[in-house]
Scaffold this motif. Structure first.
Motif, mmCIF file in Angstrom:
data_model
loop_
_atom_site.group_PDB
_atom_site.id
_atom_site.type_symbol
_atom_site.label_atom_id
_atom_site.label_comp_id
_atom_site.label_asym_id
_atom_site.label_seq_id
_atom_site.Cartn_x
_atom_site.Cartn_y
_atom_site.Cartn_z
ATOM 1 N N PHE A 193 -6.504 21.472 44.495
ATOM 2 C CA PHE A 193 -7.783 20.954 44.028
ATOM 3 C C PHE A 193 -7.919 19.514 44.506
ATOM 4 O O PHE A 193 -7.030 18.700 44.260
ATOM 5 C CB PHE A 193 -7.832 21.021 42.496
ATOM 6 N N HIS A 196 -9.974 16.143 44.155
ATOM 7 C CA HIS A 196 -10.847 15.537 43.160
ATOM 8 C C HIS A 196 -10.884 14.026 43.353
ATOM 9 O O HIS A 196 -9.885 13.417 43.679
ATOM 10 C CB HIS A 196 -10.290 15.858 41.765
ATOM 11 N N GLY A 197 -12.035 13.441 43.164
ATOM 12 C CA GLY A 197 -12.160 11.992 43.229
ATOM 13 C C GLY A 197 -13.610 11.578 43.234
ATOM 14 O O GLY A 197 -14.507 12.407 43.431
ATOM 15 N N LYS A 217 -12.708 12.460 50.201
ATOM 16 C CA LYS A 217 -12.498 13.909 50.085
ATOM 17 C C LYS A 217 -13.027 14.665 51.306
ATOM 18 O O LYS A 217 -12.314 15.482 51.885
ATOM 19 C CB LYS A 217 -13.182 14.452 48.825
#
Length: 85
Positions: free
Chosen positions: A39, A41-42, A48
């Motif tokens: 996963f 995420h940010g 990303k």
């Protein structure tokens, strides 16, 4: 390839967009095993999409090594990266 084998490996990968003074991405080490789930995420602007573009071979890192199933992606021509993708 066994389930625990490395599918994707990044070592000291650095990417900076043209004209930028700081890298958009600097990944000292990342390994993703085959048959695993990851996963990403940010917050907006943290890199990303840049990371996904590097992994997909759309862009190439200025430094470091990105390998997919043991194949060093830097050794592939653009058409070969397209075929791999």
């Amino acid at each position: 390839m066994s389930q625990s084998a490395s599918l994707l490996a990044l070592e000291e990968v650095v990417f900076a967009w043209p004209g930028e003074t700081h890298p958009a991405i600097h990944i000292p080490h990342l390994t993703i095993a085959a048959a695993s789930h990851t996963f990403i995420h940010g917050p907006s602007g943290c890199g990303k999409s840049t990371l996904l573009s590097l992994i997909a071979g759309v862009i190439s890192p200025q430094q470091g090594k990105l390998s997919f199933m043991g194949q060093d992606c830097a050794s592939l021509k653009a058409a070969q990266r397209d075929q791999l993708r």
